[in-house]
Design a protein around this motif. Structure first.
Motif, PDB file in Angstrom:
ATOM      1  N   ALA A  88      -7.414   9.401   5.150  1.00 52.15           N
ATOM      2  CA  ALA A  88      -6.989   9.950   4.001  1.00 52.15           C
ATOM      3  C   ALA A  88      -7.797   8.949   2.907  1.00 52.15           C
ATOM      4  O   ALA A  88      -7.398   8.904   1.894  1.00 52.15           O
ATOM      5  N   GLU A  89      -8.837   8.279   3.325  1.00 51.11           N
ATOM      6  CA  GLU A  89      -9.298   7.249   2.344  1.00 51.11           C
ATOM      7  C   GLU A  89     -10.118   8.025   1.253  1.00 51.11           C
ATOM      8  O   GLU A  89     -10.402   7.656   0.229  1.00 51.11           O
ATOM      9  N   ASP A  90     -10.444   9.372   1.519  1.00 57.95           N
ATOM     10  CA  ASP A  90     -11.177  10.066   0.549  1.00 57.95           C
ATOM     11  C   ASP A  90     -10.084  10.424  -0.489  1.00 57.95           C
ATOM     12  O   ASP A  90     -10.600  10.885  -1.623  1.00 57.95           O
ATOM     13  N   LEU A  91      -8.878  10.256  -0.461  1.00 52.56           N
ATOM     14  CA  LEU A  91      -7.948  10.851  -1.476  1.00 52.56           C
ATOM     15  C   LEU A  91      -7.362   9.570  -2.226  1.00 52.56           C
ATOM     16  O   LEU A  91      -7.682   8.457  -1.987  1.00 52.56           O
ATOM     17  N   ALA A  92      -7.037   9.718  -3.454  1.00 56.86           N
ATOM     18  CA  ALA A  92      -6.400   9.029  -4.574  1.00 56.86           C
ATOM     19  C   ALA A  92      -5.076   8.871  -3.986  1.00 56.86           C
ATOM     20  O   ALA A  92      -4.167   9.727  -4.322  1.00 56.86           O
ATOM     21  N   TRP A  93      -4.495   7.641  -3.756  1.00 59.42           N
ATOM     22  CA  TRP A  93      -3.034   7.209  -3.497  1.00 59.42           C
ATOM     23  C   TRP A  93      -2.868   5.674  -3.721  1.00 59.42           C
ATOM     24  O   TRP A  93      -3.947   5.210  -3.608  1.00 59.42           O
ATOM     25  N   ASP A  94      -1.501   5.609  -3.917  1.00 62.45           N
ATOM     26  CA  ASP A  94      -1.196   3.997  -4.197  1.00 62.45           C
ATOM     27  C   ASP A  94      -1.214   3.335  -2.860  1.00 62.45           C
ATOM     28  O   ASP A  94      -0.554   3.000  -2.087  1.00 62.45           O
ATOM     29  N   ARG A  95      -2.702   2.458  -3.071  1.00 64.39           N
ATOM     30  CA  ARG A  95      -2.894   1.913  -1.972  1.00 64.39           C
ATOM     31  C   ARG A  95      -2.040   0.183  -1.659  1.00 64.39           C
ATOM     32  O   ARG A  95      -2.066  -0.364  -0.720  1.00 64.39           O
ATOM     33  N   LYS A  96      -1.477   0.002  -3.095  1.00 64.77           N
ATOM     34  CA  LYS A  96      -0.555  -1.065  -2.809  1.00 64.77           C
ATOM     35  C   LYS A  96       0.915  -0.903  -2.453  1.00 64.77           C
ATOM     36  O   LYS A  96       1.429  -1.832  -1.918  1.00 64.77           O
TER      37      LYS A  96
END
Length: 159
Positions: free
Chosen positions: A82-90
């Motif tokens: 899902a690296e291509d999606l925008a999500w809260d990586r913190k």
């Protein structure tokens, strides 16, 4: 002071994220006034349960067209993407597949007879950021595949 156990306010974080990106129109959360959710006709202990994720079974590029996938649970991938999606990586990560695709938990629930069975396939629903495409194209495809697999309830696990 916030702790690691405090809930993440995704709606507020998403609103701020879109504002920081300079979008003229704020993000609009999907609303489905005519929900296809119906009362189950059988108890969970006698029902086949499916699982759907917004992750992908392969690494995608942001510009790559996305499509619904249904893969055999005999070959569940060790890793999802899902690296291509925008999500809260913190606040989260993709290192623990079980946190965003808990198929192993479903199998354990089958063994304990809490649910009847796990569907023969899992479903991967791409995130397109298009409510129209989700409602008119992707969701009907997932529903068709669930019907093919005699799924009586679907666990939706968005990333």
């Amino acid at each position: 002071m916030k702790s690691a156990l405090d809930p993440v306010s995704y709606i507020e974080k998403t609103k701020r994220y879109y504002e920081a990106q300079g979008f003229a129109v704020p993000y609009r959360w999907a609303r489905n006034e005519e929900s296809p959710i119906v009362e189950m006709s059988r108890p969970l202990s006698k029902s086949t349960i499916g699982i759907a994720s917004t992750a992908s079974t392969y690494p995608r590029r942001m510009v790559e067209p996305r499509s619904v996938e249904a893969i055999s649970n005999d070959k569940v991938p060790e890793r999802l993407y899902a690296e291509d999606l925008a999500w809260d990586r913190k606040a989260t990560h993709l290192n623990d597949r079980g946190t965003f695709f808990p198929i192993d938990v479903l199998w354990k629930l089958t063994n304990s007879q809490f649910i009847g069975d796990v569907s023969k396939r899992s479903y991967f629903l791409p995130t397109e950021y298009s409510q129209r495409k989700t409602l008119q194209v992707d969701a009907p495809q997932v529903l068709d595949r669930c019907r093919e697999d005699d799924v009586e309830a679907l666990l939706l696990v968005p990333l």
